[in-house]
Write a protein that holds these residues in place. Structure first.
Motif, PDB file in Angstrom:
ATOM      1  N   THR A   1     -14.727  10.508  -4.003  1.00 38.19           N
ATOM      2  CA  THR A   1     -14.289   9.130  -4.212  1.00 38.19           C
ATOM      3  C   THR A   1     -13.096   8.868  -3.307  1.00 38.19           C
ATOM      4  O   THR A   1     -12.522   9.798  -2.741  1.00 38.19           O
ATOM      5  CB  THR A   1     -13.906   8.891  -5.690  1.00 38.19           C
ATOM      6  N   THR A   2     -12.745   7.608  -3.162  1.00 35.47           N
ATOM      7  CA  THR A   2     -11.563   7.231  -2.385  1.00 35.47           C
ATOM      8  C   THR A   2     -10.522   6.655  -3.335  1.00 35.47           C
ATOM      9  O   THR A   2     -10.787   5.690  -4.058  1.00 35.47           O
ATOM     10  CB  THR A   2     -11.910   6.198  -1.301  1.00 35.47           C
TER      11      THR A   2
ATOM     12  N   PRO B   1       4.584   6.562 -11.553  1.00 39.90           N
ATOM     13  CA  PRO B   1       3.767   6.290 -12.738  1.00 39.90           C
ATOM     14  C   PRO B   1       3.349   4.839 -12.927  1.00 39.90           C
ATOM     15  O   PRO B   1       2.284   4.585 -13.471  1.00 39.90           O
ATOM     16  CB  PRO B   1       4.672   6.768 -13.885  1.00 39.90           C
ATOM     17  N   GLU B   2       4.153   3.861 -12.512  1.00 39.79           N
ATOM     18  CA  GLU B   2       3.812   2.463 -12.763  1.00 39.79           C
ATOM     19  C   GLU B   2       3.065   1.807 -11.601  1.00 39.79           C
ATOM     20  O   GLU B   2       2.861   0.596 -11.592  1.00 39.79           O
ATOM     21  CB  GLU B   2       5.081   1.664 -13.077  1.00 39.79           C
ATOM     22  N   ASP B   3       2.635   2.595 -10.626  1.00 37.90           N
ATOM     23  CA  ASP B   3       1.841   2.046  -9.529  1.00 37.90           C
ATOM     24  C   ASP B   3       0.426   1.727 -10.012  1.00 37.90           C
ATOM     25  O   ASP B   3      -0.011   2.184 -11.077  1.00 37.90           O
ATOM     26  CB  ASP B   3       1.781   3.043  -8.365  1.00 37.90           C
ATOM     27  N   ASN B   4      -0.307   0.952  -9.204  1.00 39.22           N
ATOM     28  CA  ASN B   4      -1.690   0.606  -9.524  1.00 39.22           C
ATOM     29  C   ASN B   4      -2.636   1.597  -8.848  1.00 39.22           C
ATOM     30  O   ASN B   4      -2.475   1.934  -7.675  1.00 39.22           O
ATOM     31  CB  ASN B   4      -2.010  -0.808  -9.043  1.00 39.22           C
ATOM     32  N   LEU B   5      -3.648   2.037  -9.598  1.00 38.74           N
ATOM     33  CA  LEU B   5      -4.603   3.026  -9.094  1.00 38.74           C
ATOM     34  C   LEU B   5      -5.994   2.414  -9.038  1.00 38.74           C
ATOM     35  O   LEU B   5      -6.467   1.823 -10.008  1.00 38.74           O
ATOM     36  CB  LEU B   5      -4.607   4.259  -9.997  1.00 38.74           C
ATOM     37  N   THR B   6      -6.656   2.567  -7.884  1.00 36.91           N
ATOM     38  CA  THR B   6      -8.029   2.095  -7.705  1.00 36.91           C
ATOM     39  C   THR B   6      -8.860   3.229  -7.124  1.00 36.91           C
ATOM     40  O   THR B   6      -8.429   3.900  -6.190  1.00 36.91           O
ATOM     41  CB  THR B   6      -8.077   0.884  -6.754  1.00 36.91           C
ATOM     42  N   GLU B   7     -10.062   3.443  -7.691  1.00 40.42           N
ATOM     43  CA  GLU B   7     -10.962   4.474  -7.186  1.00 40.42           C
ATOM     44  C   GLU B   7     -12.347   3.880  -6.964  1.00 40.42           C
ATOM     45  O   GLU B   7     -12.837   3.099  -7.789  1.00 40.42           O
ATOM     46  CB  GLU B   7     -11.054   5.647  -8.165  1.00 40.42           C
ATOM     47  N   THR B   8     -12.978   4.242  -5.862  1.00 41.45           N
ATOM     48  CA  THR B   8     -14.337   3.794  -5.591  1.00 41.45           C
ATOM     49  C   THR B   8     -15.306   4.555  -6.492  1.00 41.45           C
ATOM     50  O   THR B   8     -14.976   5.630  -7.000  1.00 41.45           O
ATOM     51  CB  THR B   8     -14.694   4.027  -4.115  1.00 41.45           C
ATOM     52  N   PRO B   9     -16.521   4.018  -6.722  1.00 38.55           N
ATOM     53  CA  PRO B   9     -17.499   4.735  -7.563  1.00 38.55           C
ATOM     54  C   PRO B   9     -17.775   6.140  -7.033  1.00 38.55           C
ATOM     55  O   PRO B   9     -17.862   6.366  -5.824  1.00 38.55           O
ATOM     56  CB  PRO B   9     -18.748   3.841  -7.472  1.00 38.55           C
TER      57      PRO B   9
ATOM     58  N   LEU C   1       0.838  -1.197   0.000  1.00 41.37           N
ATOM     59  CA  LEU C   1       0.000   0.000   0.000  1.00 41.37           C
ATOM     60  C   LEU C   1       0.876   1.251   0.000  1.00 41.37           C
ATOM     61  O   LEU C   1       1.665   1.473   0.929  1.00 41.37           O
ATOM     62  CB  LEU C   1      -0.925  -0.004   1.213  1.00 41.37           C
ATOM     63  N   VAL C   2       0.719   2.069  -1.030  1.00 41.46           N
ATOM     64  CA  VAL C   2       1.415   3.357  -1.077  1.00 41.46           C
ATOM     65  C   VAL C   2       0.625   4.402  -0.294  1.00 41.46           C
ATOM     66  O   VAL C   2       1.186   5.224   0.422  1.00 41.46           O
ATOM     67  CB  VAL C   2       1.620   3.810  -2.536  1.00 41.46           C
ATOM     68  N   GLY C   3      -0.697   4.367  -0.409  1.00 36.12           N
ATOM     69  CA  GLY C   3      -1.528   5.310   0.329  1.00 36.12           C
ATOM     70  C   GLY C   3      -2.973   5.233  -0.121  1.00 36.12           C
ATOM     71  O   GLY C   3      -3.295   4.673  -1.180  1.00 36.12           O
ATOM     72  N   THR C   4      -3.878   5.798   0.696  1.00 33.02           N
ATOM     73  CA  THR C   4      -5.296   5.880   0.349  1.00 33.02           C
ATOM     74  C   THR C   4      -5.862   7.144   0.963  1.00 33.02           C
ATOM     75  O   THR C   4      -5.504   7.507   2.092  1.00 33.02           O
ATOM     76  CB  THR C   4      -6.068   4.627   0.825  1.00 33.02           C
ATOM     77  N   LYS C   5      -6.732   7.819   0.245  1.00 34.43           N
ATOM     78  CA  LYS C   5      -7.329   9.050   0.767  1.00 34.43           C
ATOM     79  C   LYS C   5      -8.626   9.356   0.025  1.00 34.43           C
ATOM     80  O   LYS C   5      -8.809   8.972  -1.133  1.00 34.43           O
ATOM     81  CB  LYS C   5      -6.373  10.227   0.636  1.00 34.43           C
TER      82      LYS C   5
END
Length: 237
Positions: free
Chosen positions: A193-194, A151-159, A58-62
């Motif tokens: 969104t998160t 740049p090569e990290d994975n990105l996830t966003e909630t609806p 985990l790099v971070g979440t906000k």
């Protein structure tokens, strides 16, 4: 002819002879078809070439906000002229959002369009109550500071969720022809969104962790440039 009689022996039970079993033929009837029973195959251990595993760190979440905003001339709702606005209703379509996102060093950038139906109740120049409906898309964008993201990290966003909708009338805006200033309205939709950023890493049997790509955070001297695809029908619903 001699008669047979039962002979009793003191202290012993009468002798009983087993009855002969009748032979029955086995029948194989399947009135409802064949009935098969299957056994669940057991799990077999995987053959691995090493004792290391790739996992996500985990790099971070906000939680972040995005702003969709557009200034629209009232001539889009009617060509007869608007005396005064009675009410404005904005209904966003969250299921058909066009959203593009990229990670640059220490930052997450979003660009997108949200479809919306805007209903305008107004009085015309003669004082009559009129209704104007406009189906369009409203652009939104956001850039979120995300220290450590590469740049090569994975990105996830909630609806996306709507936090608030705002409109303001009486705004001067260039008309559809792009020649003169006319009265318009501002439409603003606040979305939330998160964002979660993860990074694939290698973990060995001793718990040591190393990056899957040690050079992922190296950036060229030139600023990165992206061109995102547009929605169908050029955003006109």
């Amino acid at each position: 002819m001699a008669k047979c009689r039962k002979v009793s022996v003191p202290g012993k039970l009468p002798m009983k002879f087993p009855k002969k079993k009748e032979k029955h033929e086995k029948k194989h009837d399947c009135p409802t078809g064949c009935k098969c029973h299957f056994k669940k195959p057991g799990l077999k251990p995987a053959k691995l070439n090493s004792d290391c595993f790739v996992e996500n760190a985990l790099v971070g979440t906000k939680q972040v906000q995005k702003v969709a905003e557009a200034t629209l001339p009232l001539t889009l709702f009617t060509a007869l002229g608007v005396g005064s606005i009675v009410s404005v209703e904005v209904v966003p379509n969250l299921e058909n959002i066009t959203m593009n996102a990229r990670i640059i060093k220490n930052k997450v950038v979003n660009i997108g369009l949200i479809p919306a139906t805007i209903t305008l109740n107004f009085l015309d120049v003669d004082g009559g109550l009129q209704l104007g409906v406009l189906n369009t898309t409203i652009p939104f964008q956001a850039h979120t500071d995300f220290p450590g993201a590469c740049p090569e990290d994975n990105l996830t966003e909630t609806p996306l969720e709507v936090e608030g909708i705002f409109t303001q009338e009486g705004v001067p805006v260039v008309d559809v022809a792009g020649i003169t200033l006319v009265e318009g309205i501002i439409v603003k939709i606040i979305l939330k969104t998160t964002i979660t950023v993860t990074r694939p890493v290698i973990r060995d049997a001793h718990g040591n962790v190393c990056d899957l790509n040690p050079d992922r955070c190296k950036q060229d001297t030139d600023a990165p440039s992206f061109t995102f695809p547009g929605p169908d029908n050029e955003g006109i619903l």
